[in-house]
Design an enzyme around this catalytic site. Structure first.
Site, PDB file in Angstrom:
ATOM      1  CB  ILE A  94      -1.378  -6.263   3.329  1.00 54.70           C
ATOM      2  CG1 ILE A  94      -0.782  -5.631   2.072  1.00 54.70           C
ATOM      3  CG2 ILE A  94      -0.621  -7.518   3.728  1.00 54.70           C
ATOM      4  CD1 ILE A  94      -0.803  -6.517   0.855  1.00 54.70           C
ATOM      5  CG  HIS A 111      -1.345 -10.216  -8.370  1.00 56.01           C
ATOM      6  ND1 HIS A 111      -1.331  -9.071  -7.612  1.00 56.01           N
ATOM      7  CD2 HIS A 111      -0.257 -10.140  -9.194  1.00 56.01           C
ATOM      8  CE1 HIS A 111      -0.273  -8.339  -7.949  1.00 56.01           C
ATOM      9  NE2 HIS A 111       0.377  -8.966  -8.907  1.00 56.01           N
TER      10      HIS A 111
END
Length: 203
Positions: A94, A111
């Site tokens: 992240i 994703h």
């Protein structure tokens, strides 16, 4: 229009990276890949880059005391190569606001699910556990949340009754390899416009 310079961040096998390399070589993505960075020294993505003659560098998170110094090293490596668009291709970390703000509006991510459903690191597992009938992949701009940035494009695949994470993942990956290079080319052509939560794609 100035040629875009891509900086690709990857943590694993680098199959999405390979699809981008191939599309650049075929002339379907009119950009240069300036550098491939990985946070893992054994990531096969680094080998793929080297085979294609692309600068490849491991910036190992374990070598840095905290996320800020690690991300500053990423930024320094990208800036050195003149990167104008950051492409996340299976990068399993992240990114903090420090990085995201530096490249605001210039970071793409892929994703393996149809966002906003099933964000996070275990999308295929979560999809199968929930019992949905359709999954797919999403390409979006990165913001300061997790898998929460404005959506650019999606491709759907059926979820079959006998699917495993591997079989579903393989079907989704086929779509990723088609869609990601296409979206990168849209960006290079200046066709993407962020309007709040929406991304308009010029025809």
């Amino acid at each position: 229009m100035t040629q875009q310079v891509l900086g690709v961040l990857a943590s694993g096998r680098g199959t999405d990276l390979q699809s981008i390399i191939d599309a650049v070589e075929r002339g379907e993505v009119k950009a240069k890949i300036g550098v491939v960075l990985s946070d893992k020294p054994d990531a096969y993505a680094l080998e793929r880059a080297k085979k294609a003659g692309i600068p490849a560098l491991c910036i190992d998170r374990k070598q840095y005391d905290g996320r800020a110094p690690f991300e500053e090293a990423l930024i320094a490596a990208l800036e050195e190569k003149g990167v104008t668009l950051v492409v996340l291709a299976g990068f399993m970390r992240i990114l903090t606001p420090l990085f995201v703000r530096h490249y605001k509006g210039r970071i793409l991510n892929i994703h393996p699910a149809l966002l906003p459903s099933f964000p996070g690191a275990h999308a295929h597992r979560d999809v199968l556990a929930y019992g949905v009938k359709v999954s797919g992949c999403t390409i979006h701009f990165v913001d300061e949340g997790t898998d929460s940035g404005p959506i650019i494009a999606q491709a759907a695949v059926p979820v079959l009754d006998d699917d495993t994470e591997d079989t579903l993942g393989a079907r989704v990956l086929e779509q990723e390899h088609k869609l990601y290079p296409q979206v990168i080319e849209w960006y290079c052509e200046g066709r993407l416009h962020i309007e709040g939560r929406h991304v308009r794609v010029d025809q």
